[in-house]
Enzyme design. Sequence first.
Site, mmCIF file in Angstrom:
data_model
loop_
_atom_site.group_PDB
_atom_site.id
_atom_site.type_symbol
_atom_site.label_atom_id
_atom_site.label_comp_id
_atom_site.label_asym_id
_atom_site.label_seq_id
_atom_site.Cartn_x
_atom_site.Cartn_y
_atom_site.Cartn_z
ATOM 1 C CE1 TYR A 1 10.900 17.330 33.242
ATOM 2 C CE2 TYR A 1 9.853 19.446 33.719
ATOM 3 C CZ TYR A 1 10.955 18.615 33.766
ATOM 4 O OH TYR A 1 12.115 19.067 34.341
ATOM 5 C CD GLU B 1 19.704 20.196 38.120
ATOM 6 O OE1 GLU B 1 19.438 18.988 37.973
ATOM 7 O OE2 GLU B 1 19.476 20.819 39.173
ATOM 8 C CG HIS C 1 16.570 21.132 46.644
ATOM 9 N ND1 HIS C 1 15.293 20.666 46.586
ATOM 10 C CD2 HIS C 1 17.104 20.879 45.414
ATOM 11 C CE1 HIS C 1 15.046 20.158 45.381
ATOM 12 N NE2 HIS C 1 16.141 20.263 44.660
ATOM 13 C CG ASP D 1 18.345 15.473 38.326
ATOM 14 O OD1 ASP D 1 19.465 15.719 38.814
ATOM 15 O OD2 ASP D 1 17.328 16.147 38.606
ATOM 16 N NE ARG E 1 15.495 17.977 36.075
ATOM 17 C CZ ARG E 1 14.654 16.981 36.224
ATOM 18 N NH1 ARG E 1 13.407 17.093 35.785
ATOM 19 N NH2 ARG E 1 15.015 15.844 36.803
ATOM 20 C CG HIS F 1 17.783 23.951 43.626
ATOM 21 N ND1 HIS F 1 19.012 23.463 44.000
ATOM 22 C CD2 HIS F 1 17.336 23.103 42.661
ATOM 23 C CE1 HIS F 1 19.273 22.358 43.313
ATOM 24 N NE2 HIS F 1 18.280 22.117 42.475
ATOM 25 C CG ASP G 1 20.942 19.044 41.113
ATOM 26 O OD1 ASP G 1 20.612 18.090 40.390
ATOM 27 O OD2 ASP G 1 20.120 19.823 41.638
HETATM 28 N N1 GLY Z 1 18.015 16.667 41.639
HETATM 29 C C1 GLY Z 1 17.112 17.522 42.294
HETATM 30 C C2 GLY Z 1 16.933 18.775 41.574
HETATM 31 O O1 GLY Z 1 17.282 18.857 40.416
HETATM 32 O O2 GLY Z 1 16.500 19.742 42.114
HETATM 33 MN MN MN Z 2 18.408 20.731 40.872
HETATM 34 MN MN MN Z 3 18.799 17.727 39.562
#
Ligand code: GLY
Ligand code: MN
Ligand code: MN
Length: 437
Positions: A386, A406, A359, A258, A404, A352, A269
């Site tokens: 997880y 993202e 964030h 991440d 995860r 988010h 992110d």
């Molecule tokens: N890297 C922080 C998040 O994924 O919210």
């Molecule tokens: Mn994030």
């Molecule tokens: Mn992240």
Amino acid sequence: MISPREFHTRRQRLLRRIGKNAAAVIAGAPAAQRNRDVDFPYRQNSDFHYLTGFDEPESLAFFLPGRSDGEFVLFCREYDPKQAVWTGHHAGLEGARRDHGADQAHPIGEVDKLAPGLLEGRTRIYFPMEAENDLPARVQGWIRTLRAKARSGVKAPDELVALEKPLHEMRLFKSKGEIALMREAARVSVAAHRRALRASRPGMREYQIEAELLHEFTLAGLRAPAYPSIVAAGRNACVLHYTENGAELKDGDLLLIDAGAEHEYYAADITRTFPINGRFSPEQRAIYQLVLDAQASALEHIRPGARWNEPHDAAVRTLTKGLIGLGLLKGKLDKQIEREKYKRFFMHRTGHWLGMDVHDVGDYKVEDEWRLLEPGMTLTVEPGLYIAPDCDKVDKKWRGIGVRIEDDVLVTPAGHEVLTADAPKTVAEIEACMGTR
Ligand code: GLY
Ligand code: MN
Ligand code: MN
């Protein structure tokens, strides 16, 4: 780059929003010491940067709608040639006016003397209420000074308002210029993930993969990650904010990364999870595919007019259904969702806001209703599963798997655009990319 014109426009919009009887004041971030005589790299407070583009500590800005001597007053360090020998360029009062659009600039040491005069006659003062600094106490001190002069007819402000309210609503909607910066942050971060994926091999350490990410960021001129990179091998992926990054990459384990770069104050992110040896085991593949499906169902709900919770609810439904299918949960789908049974394996939200802060700011609810998505908003979509290494509720073969996925998404008039789409994501893409190492 955000142009001086855009910074000016932001200030004008804020001035209009707070109205002519008000004033807004905001403090720059202080320099932070790492240890004796050594500072952390300086990073301006996002709100302060957004309004001023002025990236120095010991700074304070006033926004004073309709003031004839100037609506933007900046307090900062005076230029000091001796200091410049040690720490290099700083704007000084002249630079604050010339390069940062300040109508007036004063030495920071004069704030307490001049602030009461700037606030006199205004009824409302906006200042950040979330920031942890001494600004609230100082504002109160300036008001006390004005109130003490009440008998000579001086009018003191009598309303304090959170600056976050108007300002964060502005920051929630990204301009063309901001989107261009986020695209660049995303592009470089995607390249870093591809590099990390190709570099990973059994026997390496997590920090060596972190070095690959930083290498790609820095070569592209992006000097800082937007947050500490998470490089989590095997069961470490089940620690959501894992940053130790010291363990060995083991043959047969997954690696969760991440990581995202910051580009001129705008963050990427991204999370990708892949098999260290290049091939998913059947259990890893099943969990991975389920998270990928959940992400796809969340993405389907990202368009103007959808509510903030819709992508999350869609991801939860897909995940719960899949977990029942794999035997990790037992029972009826709707009951399992209602009882939030998925939370044993999926304990965070699906995303988010994303922007200057990873964030990012902006309300998620408006008048108690989940907010409607609108073009120009940017957010992450990041479902995960997880399975704790010590989870005795499931068969051993599943334990310690953490996945995860993202991506960073822009809401567009037609729906959405995934800004990070070029990072390999399907099982086939990942295995193909790793096959060419
Ligand atoms: N890297 C922080 C998040 O994924 O919210
Ligand atoms: Mn994030
Ligand atoms: Mn992240």
